[in-house]
Write an enzyme that holds these catalytic residues in place. Structure first.
Site, mmCIF file in Angstrom:
data_model
loop_
_atom_site.group_PDB
_atom_site.id
_atom_site.type_symbol
_atom_site.label_atom_id
_atom_site.label_comp_id
_atom_site.label_asym_id
_atom_site.label_seq_id
_atom_site.Cartn_x
_atom_site.Cartn_y
_atom_site.Cartn_z
ATOM 1 N N LEU A 227 0.776 -1.278 -0.142
ATOM 2 C CA LEU A 227 -0.041 -0.129 -0.103
ATOM 3 C C LEU A 227 0.780 1.124 -0.083
ATOM 4 O O LEU A 227 1.843 1.306 0.622
ATOM 5 C CB LEU A 227 -0.949 0.031 1.223
ATOM 6 C CG LEU A 227 -2.133 -0.833 1.522
ATOM 7 C CD1 LEU A 227 -2.643 -0.940 2.636
ATOM 8 C CD2 LEU A 227 -3.026 -0.465 0.387
ATOM 9 N N ASP A 344 27.608 8.216 -3.395
ATOM 10 C CA ASP A 344 26.226 7.628 -3.218
ATOM 11 C C ASP A 344 25.388 8.370 -2.484
ATOM 12 O O ASP A 344 25.475 8.583 -1.298
ATOM 13 C CB ASP A 344 26.529 6.296 -2.274
ATOM 14 C CG ASP A 344 25.263 5.463 -2.275
ATOM 15 O OD1 ASP A 344 24.167 5.736 -2.591
ATOM 16 O OD2 ASP A 344 25.359 4.692 -1.403
ATOM 17 N N GLU A 382 15.968 5.928 -0.211
ATOM 18 C CA GLU A 382 16.506 4.643 -0.677
ATOM 19 C C GLU A 382 17.409 4.045 0.524
ATOM 20 O O GLU A 382 17.261 2.848 0.455
ATOM 21 C CB GLU A 382 17.189 5.091 -1.903
ATOM 22 C CG GLU A 382 17.563 3.786 -2.849
ATOM 23 C CD GLU A 382 19.183 3.330 -2.378
ATOM 24 O OE1 GLU A 382 19.474 2.198 -3.041
ATOM 25 O OE2 GLU A 382 19.750 3.648 -1.527
ATOM 26 N N GLU A 391 7.127 3.006 -2.795
ATOM 27 C CA GLU A 391 5.857 3.484 -2.419
ATOM 28 C C GLU A 391 5.323 4.161 -3.794
ATOM 29 O O GLU A 391 4.242 4.187 -3.827
ATOM 30 C CB GLU A 391 5.919 4.745 -1.272
ATOM 31 C CG GLU A 391 6.360 4.245 -0.172
ATOM 32 C CD GLU A 391 5.813 3.060 0.505
ATOM 33 O OE1 GLU A 391 4.478 3.103 0.641
ATOM 34 O OE2 GLU A 391 6.267 1.948 0.760
ATOM 35 N N GLU A 394 4.190 1.464 -5.551
ATOM 36 C CA GLU A 394 2.723 1.155 -4.988
ATOM 37 C C GLU A 394 1.624 2.075 -5.411
ATOM 38 O O GLU A 394 0.447 1.604 -5.656
ATOM 39 C CB GLU A 394 2.639 0.902 -3.782
ATOM 40 C CG GLU A 394 3.707 -0.100 -3.204
ATOM 41 C CD GLU A 394 3.946 -0.298 -1.667
ATOM 42 O OE1 GLU A 394 4.129 -1.305 -1.132
ATOM 43 O OE2 GLU A 394 4.299 0.824 -1.212
ATOM 44 N N ASP A 411 22.334 5.294 -9.847
ATOM 45 C CA ASP A 411 22.558 5.795 -8.466
ATOM 46 C C ASP A 411 23.968 6.098 -8.403
ATOM 47 O O ASP A 411 24.391 7.305 -8.877
ATOM 48 C CB ASP A 411 22.264 4.128 -7.772
ATOM 49 C CG ASP A 411 22.431 4.495 -6.156
ATOM 50 O OD1 ASP A 411 22.978 5.548 -5.836
ATOM 51 O OD2 ASP A 411 21.892 3.573 -5.357
#
Ligand SMILES: [Ca+2]
Ligand SMILES: [Ca+2]
Ligand SMILES: [Zn+2]
Ligand SMILES: [Zn+2]
Ligand SMILES: [Zn+2]
Ligand SMILES: [Zn+2]
Lengths: 706, 706
Positions: A227, A344, A382, A391, A394, A411
């Site tokens: 969800l 990063d 992340e 999310e 989703e 990335d």
């Protein structure tokens, strides 16, 4: 208009306009301050991205944020985590560092989050120390076999081998009370460990450097599986949520690890467990009486991590497609870092911003608009477990599944300056090859990125001969929910090491406070030419996917993977399967039919390219290409694996490189009796992959075939 | 070409060419012999369909079969099932009929399968008889409340109320050893029960008629859930497969039921339990001493049903689309019957064949080819649980989900001759209305089918005023896997009763050996004008869906359903939800946003219709319309419900006509304490439906909205 195709002049112009110096300046700004997920600086970078993407002369058509309320984990500011050695009288004899040494003036500020194991539970375990190598199941089994009492101990483990959280899970299953994790110089610095051998004197990890990281087992917000974590969403009770480490865990630097490890008593650790701390590694339990610590001293861990619901934002930008606006090419990277995060993720974000500037400038000038829509994304949180991207998938599941051509992830754009490294599903191979053959490799005097790449990473293809070898996608960055949950063709692009020159697990300052702008500027990619090479590669792939009349996805390249999986199954599993009356015949036949249908579809694409096709004919074939990856999804195939639905890329345990569902079921069944439920599950998994392949084949055949 | 649109001349020509007499002749042939699933005659009808669809002057472009190996259930030929009354000495005093009476010469042949409860397990329970009304949970609870010892009894139940299998499940949970099921004349014959009041003298069910049926709880092949039942597929062990009735069950006619029921002793059954057998219904247990049976006589059931793996085929035919061949309009019906199956399903197949003849003739003449592809289907083994259609959706899951515009089901085409009856999801309302306004209703002197329909079944729409009322789709025929498993917009079309004239549960000879050609020809639809009306309606809907440039699916019509669901939730659940701190606010907002986006999309369709759109713009909007239904699927929302993934149409228990997942969770939670897991599940289900609505809304918005 409806036949708009890739314009090589535009492509070349984009390649030419990507500037190393601008990437450098982007990185300087992005990594100026620590920008941990949901911090003020993270929010400031949201605004920076919005501003860039809304710029009137170099911005996109639109940019927006999507914000989720997600469960993060932080160390307490009032009660810092602490690891000590305590003598039998309760006196603290030794304390590990609570922060990294402030070597460059950037390791000391209030925004530098102290090293911690995100999502590890609070607690103050104390016990005798044992050394458990990498904390794998086998490692703890070895200790147990040697008769070492593990109950109530503190286990010192080193990074690598298994995931962070797995070390704690494995430890807890043997009664271990707390887990310490350090980075051995053998694994990260090619053995070097002295201050003058390491940053800021070289790219090596300083003795006080500590790898932070998420110890959560799954990805996505821990409280809202499947969800979107909207404000009103149903949330699990954190106490009943799964995937958190079961026992307190804390990472430390090798400077401190050395003090602990070199004073252990007990059996000598196996050869493969030895490292580069300059002493014999022993297993414990406890310290030797002739060492620095009093006999019977114990290690105390005080972990005060806290779970907090925080707002975390993604930033989305779009360039609307001129002809097929309802087809999306997605390109993303996370924004949040552990500290300054120069490598990063800011090396990737710096590339993303430079690419968006060049494309945005062409767009605003009116000289170009892609055939399909391009969506750029800056994901939040992340580092805590791909939370922002998960999310997002989703929330927009249906829209993305229906319309997304591919997802490109950049990335860390430059781990090191030796060679390109691409991970992806087979259909992206061809477009990556086409792109990289046209771009010069930095510092190689006109050699293409492709030619340089094939020298570093290659394989012998039965179809193409010697070619660069694409890696497979695990769940190491934000591509994971796109590939595994949505079934979208994905790739991850970076520049990386010369493996003949270093065996470092990853670039040495990964997830430490030493991953700073100067580190990149001086040691990783001076001159930023590799950053530019990645921008060009990703940019070329992006443009080809968004602008080509025919999608440059070679779905026939899946055949080689399937053939290899099949061969491995036949060679390594076939005999025992046969003994259990499980035939690989249907799988052989399914692979053959797939191969045939994929080849025929590729022929139809070629034939149509020769003709003057109507736009709906092109769209039809493109949809077959785009949706192939989706056909491998089966949300019911692996009920215990959160989000993993792609039957070809669910994580595989065991060493046989074959269809992963089959391999996993096989390894669970192999020591069980004929007729067991485990052998039935092998047959079930075989049928699942056969059905997926046959379903995929049906989508590749001419659309009016019955 | 790319702008090819519905041609009203073609449509009118098709309407005109559909002939009642040809439907009649089709039906005569189709129902000439019993054609139980997988029987020789069933296979012969496969060939008949192939021959028709491959005919050179009236066939389709291609026709093929797909064959599955599926688990069916049959009575033993050697040991016929038997129900007897046995006196205390073990003497058989009375036996129920083992076959229906041979009233028309068609009830006696070897191919007439004796009445049985498919999938009921074999066994020979014997015990005192009780009467359990319709065998619902409440019915057994009532018996228990009255202190009637149920353990070891045989329960006599009547059809209706709950599903067949549920009667056995409920009975077994109270210790009942066997279940008999009969059809009460009150429920099927408006009370009439005498031989001269029933077939062949009227449409009524004769006293010996017995409704056969599947007692399997799920649909699809019982051994291969979620996998196509290919020869090599993984199969569950039948002993561990779920969904079979737990205890022996057997249907009987009311002639025999009367003997049993009218001799029961014990309390008088409640008023609503009384029927039309001409005696007072008592509850038992056991027979009254002053009746036909000796006191302490028991009922013995001897059930010898056997499970068998059988081949069952679907027949598929295709008319290739001229412009968008990769968009499918599906139209299907099952082929298998219990006995002659003149009404069920051959009345639908007769219509299907006539429609295919008319369309095929146009096609072969070269005067017409639809814009989109039309796929016609004759499903196998529906009567055992929608098996052929379900296996088909499992085998071609991806292809169908990607490309199917809608599924049209015409099973029983004519239940009775009074009015049209359509069940479907809201987007089909508009195309059904458009179609039926143009077709005259049989026997109503020029009144349209629509005008006749609105007189029989209507509702007051807040948008349109008084309109015919569409029913919702359960799982009563082959549309179920298309809607619930694939998320494809579906509908079921038939002609049906005047409810002011009969309260029959269904047409009286349903699933009996009396459902014959003469029954249809004399009593159901003399002259076959209603068959023709259904052919015209389904044909018009099919042509509009396959030929219209813009898909005639009015997705805004979902709004009225959502508003009604929302209102019911607010009125009937809101107060208690509020007490448990569960707010309907996010749901209100989600419905509002859906309404807005749907209305705006409809406006964009209208605007584009006014312009001269490029083909990809039309395709984009059509894809938004086509895929809306798909966005309501969530394969993880209802893990215990096999195949049901559509969050708006999963079966709802309880009386509040609202979002079913919410309603079901609410009814399980309402008597639990605050903070219970059941109340958490209410919040979870609320979030699931909100996320589905918001995901759907995102797909309706302009495709480049972020
Ligand atoms: Ca979530
Ligand atoms: Ca199946
Ligand atoms: Zn990263
Ligand atoms: Zn990272
Ligand atoms: Zn039927
Ligand atoms: Zn039926």
């Amino acid at each position: 208009l409806v036949s708009q195709d890739l314009d090589l002049e535009v492509l070349n112009s984009v390649m030419g306009q990507l500037e190393a110096s601008r990437i450098q300046e982007n990185l300087r700004e992005l990594s100026r301050e620590p920008h941990l997920a949901s911090s003020a600086r993270d929010e400031a970078l949201v605004q920076l991205l919005l501003q860039r993407w809304r710029d009137e002369t170099s911005g996109l058509d639109a940019a927006e944020t999507t914000t989720y309320e997600v469960l993060l984990s932080f160390p307490s500011q009032e009660q810092p985590n602490l690891v000590t050695v305590v003598d039998p009288n309760g006196n603290v004899f030794f304390s590990c560092r609570q922060r990294e040494e402030n070597l460059t003036g950037e390791q000391g500020g209030p925004d530098v989050v102290p090293p911690y194991a995100a999502y590890a539970p609070p607690g103050t375990p104390q016990g005798r120390l044992v050394y458990a190598n990498r904390g794998s199941e086998e490692d703890f089994k070895e200790l147990w076999t040697q008769g070492i009492e593990l109950n109530g101990t503190i286990a010192l483990t080193r990074y690598g081998g298994v995931g962070r959280g797995a070390k704690a899970v494995n430890a807890a299953s043997y009664g271990v009370a707390g887990v310490l994790v350090y980075t051995d110089p053998a694994d990260i610095n090619d053995g070097q460990s002295l201050p003058n051998e390491t940053f800021p004197h070289s790219w090596g990890l300083p003795p006080s450097g500590v790898e932070r990281g998420s110890y959560f087992e799954y990805f996505g917000d821990p409280l809202t599986p499947y969800l979107p974590a909207t404000h009103s969403s149903f949330r699990l009770d954190p106490a009943s949520a799964s995937g958190f480490p079961p026992i307190p865990s804390q990472p430390i630097g090798f400077e401190d690890a050395k003090v602990l490890l070199c004073n252990l008593q007990g059996n000598l650790a196996p050869d493969t467990w030895q490292g580069a701390l300059g002493c014999d590694y022993r297993l414990g339990p406890g310290f030797r009486p002739d060492g620095e610590f009093q006999a019977d001293s114990q290690v105390n861990m005080s972990v005060y991590n806290r779970l907090e619901l925080r707002n975390s934002s993604n930033v989305l930008g779009i360039i609307r497609g001129a002809v097929e606006p309802d087809r999306y090419v997605l390109y993303g990277n996370h924004r949040d870092s552990w500290v300054h995060g120069a490598v990063d993720p800011s090396s990737g974000t710096a590339v993303l911003l430079e690419l968006s500037r060049v494309l945005g400038t062409l767009l605003k000038k009116g000289t170009w608009r892609p055939r399909r829509s391009i969506v750029l994304a800056s994901w939040g949180a992340e580092e805590f477990g791909l939370i922002g991207s998960t999310e997002f998938t989703e929330e927009f599941f249906s829209k993305l599944q229906e319309r997304t051509v591919a997802y490109i992830n950049v990335d860390i754009s430059v781990f090191a300056n030796a060679s390109l490294r691409v991970q992806g599903t087979p259909p992206v191979q061809s477009v990556v090859f086409s792109s990289t053959k046209q771009i010069p490799a930095p510092g190689r005097g006109g050699l293409s990125i492709y030619d340089n790449w094939v020298q570093h990473f290659n394989r012998s293809s039965s179809v193409y001969g010697l070619v660069p070898s694409l890696g497979t996608l695990g769940a190491g960055s934000d591509y994971a929910p796109f590939l595994h949950f949505l079934g979208i063709t994905s790739m991850d692009i970076a520049y990386t090491y010369d493996r003949s020159k270093t065996s470092a697990r990853i670039y040495p300052t990964y997830h430490t406070a030493f991953d700073t702008f100067d580190y990149v500027d001086k040691f990783v990619d001076p001159g930023f030419s590799c950053h530019r090479a990645v921008a060009q590669t990703a940019g070329s792939v992006l443009l080809r996917l968004s602008d080509s009349l025919f999608l440059p996805l070679n779905i026939s390249d899946y055949t080689e993977t399937l053939r290899a999986f099949l061969q491995a199954a036949e060679q390594d599993l076939g005999a025992l399967l046969g003994q259990h009356s499980i035939s690989l015949g249907p799988l052989v036949s399914a692979v053959e039919k797939f191969e045939e249908a994929a080849a025929a579809l590729s022929q139809r694409v070629l034939a149509l390219q020769e003709s003057s096709p109507d736009p709906l004919q092109v769209r039809m074939l493109n949809d077959q290409l785009m949706l192939l990856e989706r056909t491998f999804l089966n949300p019911r195939a692996f009920p215990e694996e959160r989000y993993y639905s792609h039957v070809l890329w669910v994580p595989r345990t065991g060493s046989v490189a074959t269809f992963p569902g089959l391999a996993n079921a096989y390894s669970r069944a192999r020591d069980t009796a004929p007729g067991s439920a485990a052998w039935a599950e092998v047959q079930n998994q075989l049928s699942i992959v056969v059905a997926a392949l046959e379903g995929a084949t049906a989508t590749l055949r001419p659309v009016t075939d019955l």
